[in-house]
Design a protein around this motif. Structure first.
Motif, PDB file in Angstrom:
ATOM      1  N   UNK A 152       0.805  -1.224   0.000  1.00  0.00           N
ATOM      2  CA  UNK A 152       0.000   0.000   0.000  1.00  0.00           C
ATOM      3  C   UNK A 152       0.843   1.282   0.000  1.00  0.00           C
ATOM      4  N   UNK A 153       0.218   2.377  -0.392  1.00  0.00           N
ATOM      5  CA  UNK A 153       0.812   3.705  -0.202  1.00  0.00           C
ATOM      6  C   UNK A 153       0.394   4.210   1.172  1.00  0.00           C
ATOM      7  N   UNK A 154       0.713   5.463   1.431  1.00  0.00           N
ATOM      8  CA  UNK A 154       0.462   6.022   2.764  1.00  0.00           C
ATOM      9  C   UNK A 154      -1.003   5.847   3.194  1.00  0.00           C
ATOM     10  N   UNK A 155      -1.933   6.138   2.300  1.00  0.00           N
ATOM     11  CA  UNK A 155      -3.354   6.097   2.661  1.00  0.00           C
ATOM     12  C   UNK A 155      -3.791   4.736   3.188  1.00  0.00           C
ATOM     13  N   UNK A 156      -3.177   3.676   2.673  1.00  0.00           N
ATOM     14  CA  UNK A 156      -3.560   2.326   3.098  1.00  0.00           C
ATOM     15  C   UNK A 156      -3.294   2.092   4.569  1.00  0.00           C
ATOM     16  N   UNK A 157      -2.357   2.873   5.139  1.00  0.00           N
ATOM     17  CA  UNK A 157      -2.037   2.720   6.557  1.00  0.00           C
ATOM     18  C   UNK A 157      -3.104   3.348   7.448  1.00  0.00           C
ATOM     19  N   UNK A 158      -3.975   4.150   6.847  1.00  0.00           N
ATOM     20  CA  UNK A 158      -5.072   4.736   7.640  1.00  0.00           C
ATOM     21  C   UNK A 158      -6.099   3.643   7.969  1.00  0.00           C
ATOM     22  N   UNK A 159      -6.134   2.613   7.133  1.00  0.00           N
ATOM     23  CA  UNK A 159      -7.053   1.495   7.393  1.00  0.00           C
ATOM     24  C   UNK A 159      -8.500   1.937   7.299  1.00  0.00           C
ATOM     25  N   UNK A 160      -9.312   1.519   8.261  1.00  0.00           N
ATOM     26  CA  UNK A 160     -10.736   1.865   8.221  1.00  0.00           C
ATOM     27  C   UNK A 160     -10.916   3.189   8.968  1.00  0.00           C
ATOM     28  N   UNK A 161     -11.444   4.163   8.269  1.00  0.00           N
ATOM     29  CA  UNK A 161     -11.574   5.487   8.886  1.00  0.00           C
ATOM     30  C   UNK A 161     -12.736   5.517   9.883  1.00  0.00           C
ATOM     31  N   UNK A 162     -12.541   6.158  11.054  1.00  0.00           N
ATOM     32  CA  UNK A 162     -13.636   6.258  12.026  1.00  0.00           C
ATOM     33  C   UNK A 162     -14.845   6.993  11.451  1.00  0.00           C
ATOM     34  N   UNK A 163     -14.555   7.981  10.609  1.00  0.00           N
ATOM     35  CA  UNK A 163     -15.659   8.785  10.081  1.00  0.00           C
ATOM     36  C   UNK A 163     -15.298   9.268   8.687  1.00  0.00           C
ATOM     37  N   UNK A 164     -16.235   9.131   7.757  1.00  0.00           N
ATOM     38  CA  UNK A 164     -16.039   9.738   6.436  1.00  0.00           C
ATOM     39  C   UNK A 164     -17.371  10.304   6.000  1.00  0.00           C
ATOM     40  N   UNK A 165     -17.463  11.605   6.004  1.00  0.00           N
ATOM     41  CA  UNK A 165     -18.746  12.243   5.680  1.00  0.00           C
ATOM     42  C   UNK A 165     -19.803  11.819   6.679  1.00  0.00           C
ATOM     43  N   UNK A 166     -20.897  11.275   6.161  1.00  0.00           N
ATOM     44  CA  UNK A 166     -21.992  10.888   7.065  1.00  0.00           C
ATOM     45  C   UNK A 166     -21.855   9.450   7.557  1.00  0.00           C
ATOM     46  N   UNK A 167     -20.774   8.773   7.135  1.00  0.00           N
ATOM     47  CA  UNK A 167     -20.591   7.374   7.543  1.00  0.00           C
ATOM     48  C   UNK A 167     -19.754   7.327   8.827  1.00  0.00           C
ATOM     49  N   UNK A 168     -20.319   6.709   9.872  1.00  0.00           N
ATOM     50  CA  UNK A 168     -19.582   6.685  11.147  1.00  0.00           C
ATOM     51  C   UNK A 168     -19.367   5.245  11.637  1.00  0.00           C
ATOM     52  N   UNK A 169     -18.261   5.061  12.379  1.00  0.00           N
ATOM     53  CA  UNK A 169     -17.923   3.724  12.898  1.00  0.00           C
ATOM     54  C   UNK A 169     -17.580   3.832  14.385  1.00  0.00           C
ATOM     55  N   UNK A 170     -18.607   3.908  15.228  1.00  0.00           N
ATOM     56  CA  UNK A 170     -18.350   4.183  16.651  1.00  0.00           C
ATOM     57  C   UNK A 170     -17.696   3.031  17.411  1.00  0.00           C
ATOM     58  N   UNK A 171     -17.573   1.833  16.804  1.00  0.00           N
ATOM     59  CA  UNK A 171     -16.931   0.714  17.517  1.00  0.00           C
ATOM     60  C   UNK A 171     -15.474   0.538  17.112  1.00  0.00           C
ATOM     61  N   UNK A 172     -14.950   1.465  16.336  1.00  0.00           N
ATOM     62  CA  UNK A 172     -13.645   1.268  15.710  1.00  0.00           C
ATOM     63  C   UNK A 172     -12.500   1.195  16.732  1.00  0.00           C
ATOM     64  N   UNK A 173     -12.746   1.664  17.967  1.00  0.00           N
ATOM     65  CA  UNK A 173     -11.676   1.590  18.968  1.00  0.00           C
ATOM     66  C   UNK A 173     -11.974   0.510  20.012  1.00  0.00           C
ATOM     67  N   UNK A 174     -12.885  -0.395  19.672  1.00  0.00           N
ATOM     68  CA  UNK A 174     -13.247  -1.461  20.616  1.00  0.00           C
ATOM     69  C   UNK A 174     -12.874  -2.821  20.026  1.00  0.00           C
TER      70      UNK A 174
END
Ligand SMILES: Nc1ncnc2c1ncn2[C@@H]1O[C@H](COP(=O)(O)OP(=O)(O)OP(=O)(O)O)[C@@H](O)[C@H]1O
Length: 464
Positions: A152-174
């Protein structure tokens, strides 16, 4: 991060929501509910805070029809669960195996596209504010590892983003185990996707074999380390993106059907910036960067810098590039179609293919009016025009009289003399009358139609 001491899963969920500014009071939230542990936990947690935050909670389930009866049972389970929680439920069945067969997409990719299309469709329908999905910390570390393995390039290291626009992932740190413990402790049922346990799938192998091995033998705090890495990279990437965003308008002009890169200022940028600009250009044309690899960008950059004008290159997904003298043009193959419009006199038309208007107006010669032609506005002897005008783009064999009546010139040769790259030639509006070219729009009026001493009425042609 194993939840230790007093901080429980709900506190962590609230902490994540706050940290990434995921929700506002009175938000309408749609939960992507697969029926698996993560999304069930997400549903439970949102329901537990809905009064406090005055939220409206909905759930949406997509039946991918992957696993026959099992898929239908997942859907029935999700529906029944929502009844228990008093949450309005939406579902849809899509035959994803059929889509895979037709499109050649991978099962994961096809399922993801169909699923997100559905979630956004429901969002539109309900005029909702957010879509919440249940990715957890382990999903994130698996994704980062898989990205690293494919280079991957740099962006691939971000993995799954906690939030992108209206899409949210509130369990991402659990962690997944904490989610499962929570569900067990509160007697909350969930479905187990039988394919999640099969090690033949690449992601499952990483989840079930590699990560436990890393944690046991090398790095017990692996999840925290990966999360920290991603947070740091996300900050750096947003900083780099802001710089690119700033320089982009000085290097690139976006047209209706093409994007123009200004070669000289582009060449002066450092390699990393040039690569990012090229990725952004392609991303803006395609809407995403799927199938565009690092090597494509690298070769494209070399091509732009080293090749001579007139040379063309093709990238995946129909993207074409053509080097001009000052500019490099990007466009999608076959997108500029032949066009032909009738232009009444007086009248005005909009040419959708090139995003320009062209008008025809009449003026009496007697009017005391100073005529000043520009490349975009010309004056024609109306007495030499019969009937209406046609506005079209070039056709093979076009000839006209740019320099006196004696010799006609091939339009093709005229374009070459004017150093107009072949891609741009399709965008030039040609005004025609009874089969004769009157004006090569923006460039040259045909000598046969120029005003002279006998002209009584003037036709003004203008590109807007
Ligand atoms: N069939 C579906 N319908 C609606 N949303 C879904 C569906 N499948 C997955 N999602 C959403 O996408 C998230 C991530 O999907 P993924 O495939 O990783 O999850 P899963 O393992 O199928 O289920 P879960 O994450 O609920 O345990 C899920 O947590 C859920 O919010």
């Amino acid at each position: 991060m194993i939840l230790r001491g007093k901080i429980g899963i709900k506190e962590k969920f609230l902490e994540t929501i706050k940290k990434y500014d995921m929700i506002r009071t009175k938000d309408k939230i749609i939960i992507g509910l697969s029926g698996g542990p993560d999304s069930v936990c997400l549903l439970d947690l949102f329901c537990s805070i809905r009064e406090e935050f005055q939220l409206e909670v909905f759930a949406a389930h997509l039946n991918h029809c992957f696993r026959g009866r099992e898929s239908d049972e997942d859907e029935e389970f999700a529906k029944a669960l929502c009844e228990k929680y008093n949450v309005k439920f939406f579902s849809k069945r899509v035959n994803v195996p059929e889509i895979i067969e037709k499109t050649g997409l991978s099962p994961e990719d096809a399922a993801r596209r169909v699923r997100y299309d559905f979630l956004f469709e429901i969002k539109e329908k309900l005029n909702a504010d957010k879509i919440a999905v249940g990715h957890n910390m382990n999903d994130h570390e698996e994704t980062v590892l898989m990205n690293i393995f494919r280079g991957t390039g740099t962006e691939g290291l971000i993995g799954i983003e906690p939030k992108r626009g209206c899409l949210i992932r509130p369990l991402i740190e659990i962690e997944r185990t904490n989610i499962e413990d929570y569900l067990k402790k509160h007697n909350i049922p969930y479905r187990i996707d039988s394919t999640n346990l099969k090690t033949e799938y690449y992601r499952n192998k990483i989840r079930l074999e590699l990560i436990p091995y890393i944690k046991q033998k090398f790095c017990p705090h692996f999840s925290d380390a990966v999360k920290r890495l991603s947070d740091i990279v996300a900050l750096d990437v947003s900083f780099i993106e802001s710089i690119i965003e700033n320089i982009y308008p000085s290097l690139v002009t976006e047209g209706e059907n093409f994007i123009k890169l200004h070669i000289k200022p582009f060449e002066k940028q450092p390699t990393g910036a040039r690569y990012r600009i090229l990725r952004k250009v392609i991303g803006n044309i395609l809407g995403e960067l799927k199938d565009i690899e690092f090597n494509h960008i690298k070769s494209l950059d070399e091509f732009i810098i080293e090749q001579s004008p007139g040379k063309m290159v093709e990238l995946p997904r129909g993207i074409c590039g053509e080097k001009g003298y000052e500019e490099f043009y990007f466009y999608i193959k076959g997108q500029i179609k032949d066009f032909s419009y009738v232009l009444n006199i007086p009248g005005e038309i909009y040419i959708t293919e090139i995003g320009k208007k062209i008008s025809a107006e009449l003026l009496d010669r007697t009017t005391n009016f100073k005529l000043k032609a520009t490349p975009l506005k010309v004056f024609v002897d109306y007495g030499k025009i019969r009937g209406n005008l046609i506005v079209r783009n070039r056709r093979p064999g076009d000839r006209f009289f740019p320099f006196g009546f004696k010799f006609s010139k091939k339009l093709q040769d005229f374009f070459v003399d004017q150093k107009i790259p072949s891609f741009e030639r399709n965008l030039v509006p040609i005004v025609e009358n009874e089969g004769k070219i009157v004006w090569v729009g923006g460039f040259r009026l045909d000598d046969r139609f120029k005003i002279d001493d006998n002209t009584t009425q003037i036709l003004i042609l203008e590109i807007k």
